[in-house]
Design a protein around this motif. Structure first.
Motif, PDB file in Angstrom:
ATOM      1  N   LEU A 100     -18.233  12.099 -15.580  1.00 12.63           N
ATOM      2  CA  LEU A 100     -18.553  11.726 -16.953  1.00 12.63           C
ATOM      3  C   LEU A 100     -17.472  10.821 -17.545  1.00 12.63           C
ATOM      4  CD1 LEU A 100     -19.921  15.138 -18.254  1.00 12.63           C
ATOM      5  CD2 LEU A 100     -21.210  13.167 -17.426  1.00 12.63           C
ATOM      6  N   ALA A 101     -16.235  11.049 -17.139  1.00 12.20           N
ATOM      7  CA  ALA A 101     -15.152  10.167 -17.588  1.00 12.20           C
ATOM      8  C   ALA A 101     -15.369   8.748 -17.070  1.00 12.20           C
ATOM      9  CB  ALA A 101     -13.802  10.702 -17.118  1.00 12.20           C
ATOM     10  N   LEU A 102     -15.875   8.642 -15.834  1.00 18.51           N
ATOM     11  CA  LEU A 102     -16.168   7.312 -15.285  1.00 18.51           C
ATOM     12  C   LEU A 102     -17.291   6.633 -16.061  1.00 18.51           C
ATOM     13  CD1 LEU A 102     -15.918   7.969 -11.443  1.00 18.51           C
ATOM     14  CD2 LEU A 102     -14.472   6.426 -12.776  1.00 18.51           C
ATOM     15  N   LEU A 103     -18.316   7.392 -16.449  1.00 15.90           N
ATOM     16  CA  LEU A 103     -19.381   6.815 -17.266  1.00 15.90           C
ATOM     17  C   LEU A 103     -18.825   6.301 -18.590  1.00 15.90           C
ATOM     18  CD1 LEU A 103     -22.470   9.207 -16.967  1.00 15.90           C
ATOM     19  CD2 LEU A 103     -22.313   6.847 -16.160  1.00 15.90           C
ATOM     20  N   ASP A 104     -18.013   7.120 -19.240  1.00 14.15           N
ATOM     21  CA  ASP A 104     -17.443   6.717 -20.521  1.00 14.15           C
ATOM     22  C   ASP A 104     -16.543   5.492 -20.359  1.00 14.15           C
ATOM     23  OD1 ASP A 104     -17.013   7.787 -23.458  1.00 14.15           O
ATOM     24  OD2 ASP A 104     -15.033   7.196 -22.718  1.00 14.15           O
ATOM     25  N   THR A 105     -15.739   5.488 -19.297  1.00 20.71           N
ATOM     26  CA  THR A 105     -14.849   4.346 -19.053  1.00 20.71           C
ATOM     27  C   THR A 105     -15.637   3.070 -18.771  1.00 20.71           C
ATOM     28  OG1 THR A 105     -13.074   5.767 -18.229  1.00 20.71           O
ATOM     29  CG2 THR A 105     -13.030   3.463 -17.545  1.00 20.71           C
ATOM     30  N   THR A 106     -16.713   3.194 -18.005  1.00 23.15           N
ATOM     31  CA  THR A 106     -17.559   2.026 -17.736  1.00 23.15           C
ATOM     32  C   THR A 106     -18.135   1.478 -19.040  1.00 23.15           C
ATOM     33  OG1 THR A 106     -18.128   2.856 -15.536  1.00 23.15           O
ATOM     34  CG2 THR A 106     -19.593   1.202 -16.497  1.00 23.15           C
ATOM     35  N   GLY A 107     -18.579   2.376 -19.914  1.00 26.00           N
ATOM     36  CA  GLY A 107     -19.065   1.928 -21.211  1.00 26.00           C
ATOM     37  C   GLY A 107     -17.991   1.204 -22.006  1.00 26.00           C
ATOM     38  N   ARG A 114     -17.742  -7.468 -22.846  1.00 26.87           N
ATOM     39  CA  ARG A 114     -18.973  -8.061 -23.365  1.00 26.87           C
ATOM     40  C   ARG A 114     -19.656  -8.980 -22.346  1.00 26.87           C
ATOM     41  NH1 ARG A 114     -18.424  -7.206 -29.129  1.00 26.87           N
ATOM     42  NH2 ARG A 114     -16.998  -5.413 -29.205  1.00 26.87           N
ATOM     43  N   PRO A 115     -19.926  -8.488 -21.129  1.00 22.83           N
ATOM     44  CA  PRO A 115     -20.640  -9.331 -20.156  1.00 22.83           C
ATOM     45  C   PRO A 115     -22.048  -9.652 -20.654  1.00 22.83           C
ATOM     46  CG  PRO A 115     -20.668  -7.052 -19.444  1.00 22.83           C
ATOM     47  CD  PRO A 115     -19.749  -7.106 -20.638  1.00 22.83           C
ATOM     48  N   ARG A 116     -22.620 -10.722 -20.160  1.00 19.91           N
ATOM     49  CA  ARG A 116     -23.973 -11.094 -20.567  1.00 19.91           C
ATOM     50  C   ARG A 116     -25.013 -10.118 -20.034  1.00 19.91           C
ATOM     51  NH1 ARG A 116     -25.056 -16.714 -18.429  1.00 19.91           N
ATOM     52  NH2 ARG A 116     -26.801 -16.681 -19.898  1.00 19.91           N
ATOM     53  N   ALA A 117     -24.702  -9.454 -18.927  1.00 22.68           N
ATOM     54  CA  ALA A 117     -25.643  -8.503 -18.335  1.00 22.68           C
ATOM     55  C   ALA A 117     -24.876  -7.385 -17.651  1.00 22.68           C
ATOM     56  CB  ALA A 117     -26.564  -9.213 -17.346  1.00 22.68           C
ATOM     57  N   VAL A 118     -25.562  -6.260 -17.441  1.00 25.64           N
ATOM     58  CA  VAL A 118     -24.975  -5.093 -16.792  1.00 25.64           C
ATOM     59  C   VAL A 118     -25.994  -4.526 -15.801  1.00 25.64           C
ATOM     60  CG1 VAL A 118     -24.113  -2.724 -17.113  1.00 25.64           C
ATOM     61  CG2 VAL A 118     -23.608  -4.487 -18.836  1.00 25.64           C
ATOM     62  N   SER A 137     -25.818   9.263 -22.631  1.00 26.07           N
ATOM     63  CA  SER A 137     -25.246   8.864 -23.924  1.00 26.07           C
ATOM     64  C   SER A 137     -23.816   8.380 -23.804  1.00 26.07           C
ATOM     65  CB  SER A 137     -25.320  10.031 -24.915  1.00 26.07           C
ATOM     66  OG  SER A 137     -24.370  11.046 -24.600  1.00 26.07           O
ATOM     67  N   TYR A 138     -23.117   8.794 -22.722  1.00 23.25           N
ATOM     68  CA  TYR A 138     -21.742   8.328 -22.530  1.00 23.25           C
ATOM     69  C   TYR A 138     -21.698   6.805 -22.408  1.00 23.25           C
ATOM     70  CZ  TYR A 138     -19.610  12.939 -21.861  1.00 23.25           C
ATOM     71  OH  TYR A 138     -19.117  14.213 -22.054  1.00 23.25           O
ATOM     72  N   LEU A 143     -23.268   0.583 -25.550  1.00 18.79           N
ATOM     73  CA  LEU A 143     -24.274  -0.476 -25.529  1.00 18.79           C
ATOM     74  C   LEU A 143     -24.902  -0.663 -26.911  1.00 18.79           C
ATOM     75  CD1 LEU A 143     -25.984   0.496 -22.151  1.00 18.79           C
ATOM     76  CD2 LEU A 143     -24.507  -1.481 -22.525  1.00 18.79           C
ATOM     77  N   GLU A 144     -25.206   0.438 -27.560  1.00 15.78           N
ATOM     78  CA  GLU A 144     -25.808   0.359 -28.891  1.00 15.78           C
ATOM     79  C   GLU A 144     -24.828  -0.201 -29.916  1.00 15.78           C
ATOM     80  OE1 GLU A 144     -26.927   4.412 -29.337  1.00 15.78           O
ATOM     81  OE2 GLU A 144     -28.844   4.174 -28.254  1.00 15.78           O
ATOM     82  N   ASP A 145     -23.562   0.122 -29.747  1.00 18.61           N
ATOM     83  CA  ASP A 145     -22.552  -0.313 -30.720  1.00 18.61           C
ATOM     84  C   ASP A 145     -22.433  -1.830 -30.774  1.00 18.61           C
ATOM     85  OD1 ASP A 145     -20.381   0.318 -32.607  1.00 18.61           O
ATOM     86  OD2 ASP A 145     -19.075  -0.532 -31.066  1.00 18.61           O
ATOM     87  N   VAL A 146     -22.608  -2.489 -29.610  1.00 22.26           N
ATOM     88  CA  VAL A 146     -22.466  -3.945 -29.583  1.00 22.26           C
ATOM     89  C   VAL A 146     -23.806  -4.656 -29.427  1.00 22.26           C
ATOM     90  CG1 VAL A 146     -20.070  -4.008 -28.845  1.00 22.26           C
ATOM     91  CG2 VAL A 146     -21.856  -3.804 -27.128  1.00 22.26           C
TER      92      VAL A 146
END
Length: 330
Positions: A100-107, A114-118, A137-138, A143-146
């Motif tokens: 889960l830490a990796l998910l949060d860090t990736t986010g 700010r890449p054009r795609a993910v 949600s992590y 994604l929603e924030d930006v």
């Protein structure tokens, strides 16, 4: 707008053996950075592509804005993160919630770069099961924030020319919109049913003159079950738990261990006997994952198998990358 012929820039996290990076290279992306924390994975990447900028670091201990010297904007951020458990499961088990830490860090990397795609690849349960909503949600909060447009998808590698039933959970996101165009591009892919374990491995099974190679290939004229990479922390190189091994047995393959070489000329194959089923080599497992024969996987047998089994199949990454490129080129 990206011109059709122009190479695009990517950053990849948890790059592993390079399955995702190789497929994206074929789709027109060149890595500005490939990050992985394992020595042997970085060795594999550098051996096959000496020109690739491989970063041997733990992403949990990096600040991408400071630690990566990126020249210009990033078109794509990709990641093949370790298998994610649901947030509820992680809280009930021992450990530090590393997945889960990796998910949060990736986010957070997405939020910073700010890449054009993910493109993110993980287990299908992350996409399809309600108990994983908190885990999703992590990433989604960043994604929603930006303002990214994003969607979760499940794809099967066998529909992309890989002779294996392998469902993949995929997150796709676009900074400036384009999810419908991505789905349309992906929808043009014709499902592939021509490849089987027998057809893909027939030549390598007969490399030492094995007389029953053709007979075995006809018997194994089906796609493989999911190749399970297994945990880096325990066990050796085998083809997965008991259920997976039973599925391999139906293909005339013994899944309790891997062979060092293909069968000898006089190997007496019998699919009904545990001791006389054929065993796969690490290189043959790589073939079933869609790696080209020229791609060298470094390390000892178990480490090589782990890298291959945990990789994103290159043909899947190529088609996903091509669909992303279609959107970015509009």
């Amino acid at each position: 707008m990206a011109g059709v012929g122009r190479r695009l820039a990517s950053v990849e996290l948890c790059a592993g053996a390079g399955g995702m990076a190789l497929g994206l290279e074929q789709a027109g992306f060149d890595p500005a950075a490939l990050v992985d924390s394992r020595d042997v994975a970085c060795e594999t990447l550098r051996t096959n592509r000496p020109q690739w900028p491989v970063v041997h670091r733990d992403i949990l201990r990096m600040n991408p804005s400071v630690d990566l010297f990126l020249d210009g904007s990033i078109d794509l951020l990709s990641a093949g993160l370790p298998r994610v458990r649901s947030a509820a499961t992680a809280s009930r088990t021992r450990g530090d919630g590393g997945e889960l830490a990796l998910l949060d860090t990736t986010g957070h990397w997405i939020w910073q770069l700010r890449p054009r795609a993910v493109i993110l690849e993980n287990v299908p349960a992350l996409v399809s099961r309600s108990e994983y909503a908190e885990s999703r949600s992590y990433l989604e909060k960043y994604l929603e924030d930006v303002g990214y447009e994003f969607g979760w998808r499940v794809v099967n590698a066998c529909d992309f020319g890989v002779p294996q039933h392998r469902e993949l959970g995929i997150l796709v996101a676009f900074r400036d919109g384009g999810l419908a165009e991505f789905d349309a591009a992906l929808g043009t892919v014709e499902p592939s049913s021509s490849l089987s374990v027998g057809s893909v491995l027939r030549a390598s099974m007969g490399a030492r003159g094995w007389l029953q190679a053709g007979e075995w290939a006809c018997y194994a004229d089906r796609i493989a079950p999911t190749i399970v990479g297994g945990s880096w922390d325990r066990g050796g190189a085998d083809l997965g738990p008991a259920g997976s091994q039973r599925a391999w047995a139906r293909l005339g393959v013994e899944g309790k261990s891997l062979a060092d070489r293909p069968p000898a000329l006089d190997f007496d194959w019998d699919p009904a006997s545990d001791d006389r089923r054929v065993r796969l080599t690490v290189d043959q497992v790589a073939e079933l994952q869609g790696f080209p024969g020229s791609w060298r996987i470094c390390g000892r047998k178990t480490a090589r198998y782990r890298q291959i089994g945990n990789a994103t199949p290159p043909p899947v990454a190529r088609i996903l990358g091509s669909a992303v490129r279609t959107v970015l080129s509009c």
